[in-house]
Motif scaffolding. Structure first.
Motif, PDB file in Angstrom:
ATOM      1  N   PRO A 146     -17.337  -5.933   2.898  1.00 20.82           N
ATOM      2  CA  PRO A 146     -15.908  -6.013   2.664  1.00 20.82           C
ATOM      3  C   PRO A 146     -14.974  -5.083   2.548  1.00 20.82           C
ATOM      4  N   ALA A 147     -15.123  -4.058   2.534  1.00 19.91           N
ATOM      5  CA  ALA A 147     -14.237  -2.811   1.436  1.00 19.91           C
ATOM      6  C   ALA A 147     -13.738  -2.285   2.725  1.00 19.91           C
ATOM      7  N   LYS A 148     -15.185  -2.069   3.366  1.00 21.47           N
ATOM      8  CA  LYS A 148     -15.358  -1.105   4.733  1.00 21.47           C
ATOM      9  C   LYS A 148     -15.102  -1.668   5.736  1.00 21.47           C
ATOM     10  N   ASN A 149     -14.871  -3.658   6.197  1.00 25.39           N
ATOM     11  CA  ASN A 149     -14.466  -4.510   7.071  1.00 25.39           C
ATOM     12  C   ASN A 149     -12.906  -4.234   7.020  1.00 25.39           C
ATOM     13  N   VAL A 150     -12.005  -4.034   5.772  1.00 25.65           N
ATOM     14  CA  VAL A 150     -10.915  -4.259   5.450  1.00 25.65           C
ATOM     15  C   VAL A 150     -10.430  -2.560   5.776  1.00 25.65           C
ATOM     16  N   ILE A 151     -10.869  -1.392   5.449  1.00 30.04           N
ATOM     17  CA  ILE A 151     -10.321  -0.244   5.792  1.00 30.04           C
ATOM     18  C   ILE A 151      -9.935   0.337   7.089  1.00 30.04           C
ATOM     19  N   SER A 152     -11.195  -0.357   7.600  1.00 33.27           N
ATOM     20  CA  SER A 152     -11.885  -0.206   9.028  1.00 33.27           C
ATOM     21  C   SER A 152     -10.600  -1.542   9.815  1.00 33.27           C
ATOM     22  N   ALA A 153      -9.983  -2.405   9.660  1.00 34.37           N
ATOM     23  CA  ALA A 153      -9.800  -2.735  10.117  1.00 34.37           C
ATOM     24  C   ALA A 153      -8.058  -2.400   9.695  1.00 34.37           C
ATOM     25  N   LEU A 154      -7.382  -1.966   8.691  1.00 31.32           N
ATOM     26  CA  LEU A 154      -6.181  -1.150   8.454  1.00 31.32           C
ATOM     27  C   LEU A 154      -5.990  -0.262   9.281  1.00 31.32           C
ATOM     28  N   LYS A 155      -6.672   0.666   9.831  1.00 31.95           N
ATOM     29  CA  LYS A 155      -7.044   1.600  10.012  1.00 31.95           C
ATOM     30  C   LYS A 155      -6.433   1.617  11.830  1.00 31.95           C
ATOM     31  N   SER A 156      -7.083   0.274  12.425  1.00 31.21           N
ATOM     32  CA  SER A 156      -7.472   0.407  13.904  1.00 31.21           C
ATOM     33  C   SER A 156      -5.843  -0.925  13.648  1.00 31.21           C
TER      34      SER A 156
END
Length: 173
Positions: A146-156
């Motif tokens: 979940p943390a990786k998903n949040v980080i990638s969403a924030l980056k994109s």
């Protein structure tokens, strides 16, 4: 064997039972010397300690132990060898692999991390038991996801957000 020798063997077995969380009891009777040697070699390579024991002495060591072995002492009949391992499923995998060439060893019972398993029919289930390290790895992977998903969403969306802010600031100017 003298009484002193027997009590020393019981003491040694009790110490082994105390320091090993994974204990398998197997029947290797009927294996010839060459096959037994191959089994011992395979056990050594898999980091599994193997020893043939007298049932009465092992039963007394189990009684003397602080652990609760449940019904495990009831399987101490006939030829018994003990396998000790740091990882719960390694001896089960070893037995299963070895039985592709031979009908032995038979699993009499096992003591894995405080749980007792009786009978050869438990072998497939014991093969599938995950080690503590495997379980910890899976949990960490699940927690990181979940943390990786949040980080990638924030980056994109960060690029989109910056674009929107830039557009808004240009409109005001």
């Amino acid at each position: 064997m003298t009484r002193e020798e027997k009590s020393q063997v019981i003491e040694d077995l009790t110490a082994e039972l105390a320091k090993n969380a994974n204990i398998y009891l197997t029947d290797i009777s009927g294996l010839n010397a060459g096959t037994t040697s191959n089994l011992r070699r395979a056990a050594f390579k898999a980091n599994v300690q193997m020893a043939v024991v007298k049932n009465t002495l092992l039963a007394k060591a189990m009684e003397a132990s602080e652990r609760d072995f449940g019904d495990l002492p009831t399987v101490l009949k006939g030829n018994t060898s003990v396998m000790y391992s740091e990882t719960g499923n390694v001896p089960a995998k070893l037995i299963k692999t070895f039985r592709k060439k031979s009908d032995k060893p038979l699993l009499k019972g096992a003591f894995i991390e405080e749980a007792v398993y009786i009978g050869d029919n438990q072998l497939d289930m014991l093969v599938d038991i995950k080690s503590k390290e495997e379980l910890v790895g899976e949990i960490i992977g699940l927690l990181q996801s979940p943390a990786k998903n949040v980080i990638s969403a924030l980056k994109s969306s960060g690029g989109k957000l910056a674009g929107i802010i830039k557009t808004l600031s240009e409109k005001e100017g």
